[in-house]
Design a protein around this motif. Structure first.
Motif, PDB file in Angstrom:
ATOM      1  N   GLY A  56       0.946  -1.130  -0.041  1.00  9.33           N
ATOM      2  CA  GLY A  56      -0.024  -0.115  -0.280  1.00  9.33           C
ATOM      3  C   GLY A  56       0.914   1.357   0.057  1.00  9.33           C
ATOM      4  N   SER A  57       0.269   2.413  -0.089  1.00 12.24           N
ATOM      5  CA  SER A  57       0.968   3.798   0.008  1.00 12.24           C
ATOM      6  C   SER A  57       1.884   3.954   0.996  1.00 12.24           C
ATOM      7  CB  SER A  57      -0.370   4.864  -0.115  1.00 12.24           C
ATOM      8  OG  SER A  57      -0.782   4.979   0.950  1.00 12.24           O
ATOM      9  N   ASP A  71      -1.137  -1.224   5.778  1.00 13.50           N
ATOM     10  CA  ASP A  71      -1.374  -2.518   5.107  1.00 13.50           C
ATOM     11  C   ASP A  71      -0.152  -3.575   5.638  1.00 13.50           C
ATOM     12  OD1 ASP A  71      -3.980  -1.948   3.744  1.00 13.50           O
ATOM     13  OD2 ASP A  71      -2.434  -0.658   2.753  1.00 13.50           O
ATOM     14  N   LYS A 165      -3.027  12.055  -6.815  1.00 15.92           N
ATOM     15  CA  LYS A 165      -4.156  11.370  -5.814  1.00 15.92           C
ATOM     16  C   LYS A 165      -4.914  12.270  -5.239  1.00 15.92           C
ATOM     17  CE  LYS A 165      -2.636   7.817  -3.250  1.00 15.92           C
ATOM     18  NZ  LYS A 165      -1.811   6.797  -2.717  1.00 15.92           N
ATOM     19  N   TYR A 174     -11.460   9.517  -7.429  1.00 14.04           N
ATOM     20  CA  TYR A 174     -10.317   8.858  -6.759  1.00 14.04           C
ATOM     21  C   TYR A 174     -11.104   7.681  -5.712  1.00 14.04           C
ATOM     22  CZ  TYR A 174      -6.382   6.803  -4.265  1.00 14.04           C
ATOM     23  OH  TYR A 174      -5.174   6.065  -3.592  1.00 14.04           O
ATOM     24  N   SER A 176     -11.234   2.957  -6.174  1.00 13.90           N
ATOM     25  CA  SER A 176     -11.521   2.037  -7.325  1.00 13.90           C
ATOM     26  C   SER A 176     -12.781   0.997  -6.713  1.00 13.90           C
ATOM     27  CB  SER A 176     -10.548   0.994  -7.600  1.00 13.90           C
ATOM     28  OG  SER A 176     -10.070   0.392  -6.524  1.00 13.90           O
ATOM     29  N   SER A 184      -7.665   4.134  -8.824  1.00 14.11           N
ATOM     30  CA  SER A 184      -7.060   3.497  -7.492  1.00 14.11           C
ATOM     31  C   SER A 184      -5.734   4.253  -7.503  1.00 14.11           C
ATOM     32  CB  SER A 184      -7.028   1.925  -7.745  1.00 14.11           C
ATOM     33  OG  SER A 184      -5.993   1.675  -8.821  1.00 14.11           O
ATOM     34  N   GLY A 185      -5.297   4.191  -6.362  1.00 16.92           N
ATOM     35  CA  GLY A 185      -3.668   4.519  -5.986  1.00 16.92           C
ATOM     36  C   GLY A 185      -2.745   3.815  -6.913  1.00 16.92           C
ATOM     37  N   TYR A 186      -2.953   2.652  -7.182  1.00 20.01           N
ATOM     38  CA  TYR A 186      -1.973   1.977  -8.021  1.00 20.01           C
ATOM     39  C   TYR A 186      -1.977   2.434  -9.482  1.00 20.01           C
ATOM     40  CZ  TYR A 186       0.228  -1.923 -10.396  1.00 20.01           C
ATOM     41  OH  TYR A 186       1.184  -2.622 -10.999  1.00 20.01           O
ATOM     42  N   GLU A 189      -0.392   5.742  -9.617  1.00 17.28           N
ATOM     43  CA  GLU A 189       1.058   5.567  -9.829  1.00 17.28           C
ATOM     44  C   GLU A 189       1.825   5.203 -10.951  1.00 17.28           C
ATOM     45  OE1 GLU A 189       1.025   4.237  -4.975  1.00 17.28           O
ATOM     46  OE2 GLU A 189       0.995   2.624  -6.517  1.00 17.28           O
TER      47      GLU A 189
END
Ligand SMILES: Nc1ccn([C@@H]2O[C@H](COP(=O)(O)OP(=O)(O)OP(=O)(O)O)[C@@H](O)[C@H]2O)c(=O)n1
Ligand SMILES: [Mg+2]
Length: 460
Positions: A56-57, A71, A165, A174, A176, A184-186, A189
């Motif tokens: 995770g982030s 996470d 983000k 923002y 998913s 999503s964050g991914y 990225e």
């Protein structure tokens, strides 16, 4: 000041708000060290062969200031049977959580433990210790590979991810989750890695759409091997974007991204580049107004169903509410009401469905049988009604009846003629239904819906 300078000034201001401070960083790092230690000790105590990983982030250093949920993944050897992974994973999660501040069990594909420690949410998620996509067996297994891939490719552009983000959060695109269907964050990225910076991603909002398939790891150029079915293009053709997961050619990272959310990004990216401001990242609290005035302005009507739901999490509840709202839309249009839009959600423990309709009642012609024509009552009937005729010796007349939409809805529900979300069917049937009026706590929501403020692409 040139436009470029103006943009740069805004980005610097935003970064000051979203980049974690040294204190926060130190706190987070200390927290991770402690958690890792606790996890390792517990694993040893239980005599398990499990590796703890942060994903995770936090593990990618792409978290936003103040938003540092942990996470912690518990990776079991690949030869562990699935049943055993579930049981032992939960047992280990609980044992670790016993040493933290509080915890509960949460349910996803597999149950996992949600704990808090020093005020921070900590997810303890069992998974397989995968080395490549060929080993992936559960939905969460890829996270370890994602973390590794991002860390290898981000090359210090962590703040660009933070900007993207925050921008996506600000424009409401923002996440998913099924009820958001945003980025999503991914995905954020990957876009930064692929296009090089936050601004480059914005500048490419048209191009990304036209390009359609983004394949950062070059899977499509490689010699395919038997197990390597790549993302099916045909089946995803009505998605705005296909991003072939760099760590797994079978997965579209943007599979949950909807046209609406990409559309918001598209318009807001253009607006920001022409007219930069912090507003995009941190919008002012939403406008408010009177929903009654809005109803008068539009000449439409609002039906609201409010009902209790049990402990359903948003992930389960919201899709069911959406399905039910669409069910009402179809059923009412068959009954002669035009549904101009709907809105669902949850507010202070209750769920609601709002339907904006073009009329509050419908008129229908019914055939009314009367008495025999040659009687006193026959003459009465003849005088009272407009259109009258005989069938045999009996009089008949046309009668116009008004039915309110509430009656129609109750009737439809009684006849099971509305397709409702399975898990909430009984709740909807017991709903309180109101017309052109909403309970106090839903007034803002009703305004934002009727004025379409919730979805507006333009500031006025
Ligand atoms: N649709 C999703 C959601 C999550 N993940 C995986 O789950 C991890 C954690 O998810 P999440 O917390 O949603 O994202 P973060 O990257 O941690 O971003 P945030 O700052 O929003 O927590 C991600 O890194 C990713 O590996 C994924 O692959 N696909
Ligand atoms: Mg996270």
């Amino acid at each position: 000041m040139s436009l470029d300078d103006a943009i740069e000034t805004v980005l610097q201001k935003v970064l000051r708000r979203i980049r974690p401070t040294e204190e926060e960083r130190a706190f987070v790092e200390g927290l991770m060290r402690e958690l890792e230690e606790i996890a390792r000790e517990t694993i040893e105590d239980l005599g398990l062969d499990v590796k703890p990983y942060f994903v995770g982030s936090l593990a990618k250093d792409t978290y936003l200031a103040g938003d540092h949920d942990v996470d912690l993944f518990l990776a079991f050897p690949l030869d562990t049977p699935l049943e055993e992974l579930r049981e032992e994973g939960l047992r280990l999660g609980k044992a670790i959580a016993e040493r933290l501040d509080s915890h509960e069990v949460a349910y996803a594909e597999h149950p996992y433990v949600r704990a808090t420690y020093r005020g921070v949410k900590v997810d303890l998620v069992p998974c397989y210790d995968v080395e490549s996509w060929r080993d992936v067996r559960t939905a969460v297994d890829r996270s370890i590979l994602h973390t590794k891939w991002v860390n290898e490719h981000l090359n210090g552009r962590n703040d660009d991810v933070r900007l993207l983000k925050r921008f996506l959060k600000g424009i409401n695109a923002y996440g998913s989750e099924v009820y958001v269907r945003g980025f999503s964050g991914y995905l954020a990225e990957i876009l930064v890695i692929k296009y090089g910076s936050f601004l480059k991603v914005l500048e490419n909002s048209d191009f990304i759409l036209r390009q359609k398939v983004i394949d950062p790891a070059g899977w499509l150029r490689r010699e395919p091997e038997p197990a390597m079915k790549t993302v099916k293009r045909e089946t995803e053709e009505d998605k705005p974007l296909i991003v072939i997961d760099p760590v797994d050619p079978r997965r579209n990272v943007a599979a949950n991204l909807s046209w609406e959310k990409y559309g918001r990004f598209y318009f807001k990216a253009h607006q920001f580049l022409e007219n930069p401001s912090e507003e995009f990242f941190f919008p002012e609290t939403r406008k408010s107004g009177s929903y009654l005035a809005e109803l008068r302005r539009k000449g439409t009507h609002l039906v609201t169903l409010v009902f209790k739901v049990q402990e359903l999490v948003d992930d389960l509840l919201l899709p069911q509410l959406e399905r039910s709202a669409r069910g009402f839309e179809r059923a009412l249009s068959r009954e002669g009401f035009n549904v101009l839009g709907w809105n669902v959600g949850r507010s202070s423990g209750k769920a609601f469905i709002m339907l904006e309709v073009d009329r509050r009642e419908r008129e229908r012609v019914k055939i009314k049988p009367g008495p025999e024509f040659f009687t006193e009552r026959g003459w009465d009937f003849y005088r009272k009604n407009g259109k009258v005729w005989l069938i045999g010796k009996r009089l008949y007349a046309e009668k116009r009846v008004k039915e309110s939409i509430l009656e129609v809805i109750e009737e439809l529900l009684k006849k099971n003629a509305v397709a409702l979300g399975k898990g909430i069917r009984e709740n909807v049937k017991r709903a309180e239904i109101v017309l052109d009026y909403v309970p106090k706590e839903l007034e803002d929501e009703a305004y934002l819906f009727l004025a379409r403020e919730k979805w507006s692409l333009k500031e006025q």
